[in-house]
Design an enzyme around this catalytic site. Structure first.
Site, PDB file in Angstrom:
ATOM      1  CE1 TYR A  64      -4.187  -1.661   0.128  1.00 33.64           C
ATOM      2  CE2 TYR A  64      -3.023  -3.161   1.607  1.00 33.64           C
ATOM      3  CZ  TYR A  64      -4.108  -2.869   0.801  1.00 33.64           C
ATOM      4  OH  TYR A  64      -5.119  -3.785   0.656  1.00 33.64           O
ATOM      5  CD  GLU A 121      -1.459 -11.585 -11.968  1.00 35.15           C
ATOM      6  OE1 GLU A 121      -0.608 -10.882 -11.380  1.00 35.15           O
ATOM      7  OE2 GLU A 121      -2.569 -11.151 -12.317  1.00 35.15           O
ATOM      8  CB  CYS A 135      -7.230  -4.081  -6.447  1.00 39.45           C
ATOM      9  SG  CYS A 135      -8.622  -5.192  -6.620  1.00 39.45           S
ATOM     10  CG  HIS A 136      -5.023  -9.607  -8.236  1.00 41.10           C
ATOM     11  ND1 HIS A 136      -5.638  -8.968  -9.303  1.00 41.10           N
ATOM     12  CD2 HIS A 136      -3.952 -10.262  -8.755  1.00 41.10           C
ATOM     13  CE1 HIS A 136      -4.956  -9.244 -10.413  1.00 41.10           C
ATOM     14  NE2 HIS A 136      -3.937 -10.022 -10.106  1.00 41.10           N
ATOM     15  CG  ASN A 154     -10.411  -2.346  -8.938  1.00 38.29           C
ATOM     16  OD1 ASN A 154     -10.926  -1.841  -9.922  1.00 38.29           O
ATOM     17  ND2 ASN A 154      -9.625  -3.403  -9.010  1.00 38.29           N
TER      18      ASN A 154
END
Length: 157
Positions: free
Chosen positions: A90, A148, A121-122, A113
């Protein structure tokens, strides 16, 4: 507003948009009827999300039209700068937005979001590397981050 429901490995995704772009993508917990005929305005979004889940797409090229304040939109734009397979805290996101003192407001905007996965946002984690709140549930956040990663753990059996 056009709406489509598509299956994903994490539940049914509800996609909303029109000729001005995508306004919302959410993942649902309940059973939803999958859309048989995808509205033309949402076809590209459906195709790109399917590619993402197959591991064939790392970036989205879609027209976005989310509703939010100017500040929220700045945060969402900054989120799109976090590359596939990477994470940020953050605090790092606050720096991307240009105001490290706005960390709480940045976190709140991240939580609002409206475009699941497309605005990633993940990819935001705690400063200590921990998984922190995620509107779709931490199990989904964990799955997305593992999805990912460039190296997949192979099963021995």
């Amino acid at each position: 507003m056009d709406i489509a429901h598509i299956p994903t490995p994490l539940g049914t995704a509800k996609i909303e948009g029109d000729e001005n772009g995508l306004s919302k993508i959410t993942v649902l917990d309940g059973e939803e009827t999958i859309t048989d005929v995808i509205p033309e305005t949402l076809e590209d979004a459906v195709y790109q999300l399917q590619e993402y889940f197959k591991g064939e797409r790392q970036e989205f090229s879609l027209t976005l039209n989310p509703e939010g304040t100017d500040f929220q939109k700045r945060v969402w734009k900054a989120l799109k700068r976090i590359p596939y397979g990477k994470t940020a805290s953050y605090m790092e996101l606050s720096k991307l937005v240009g105001d490290v003192k706005a960390i709480r407001a940045v976190a709140a905007a991240n939580g609002k979001n409206p475009l699941w996965i497309v605005i990633p946002c993940h990819r935001i984690i705690g400063s200590d590397g921990s998984l922190t709140g995620y509107a779709g549930g931490l199990h989904r956040k964990k799955w997305l981050l593992e999805h990912e990663q460039p190296v997949k753990q192979q099963s021995l059996f």
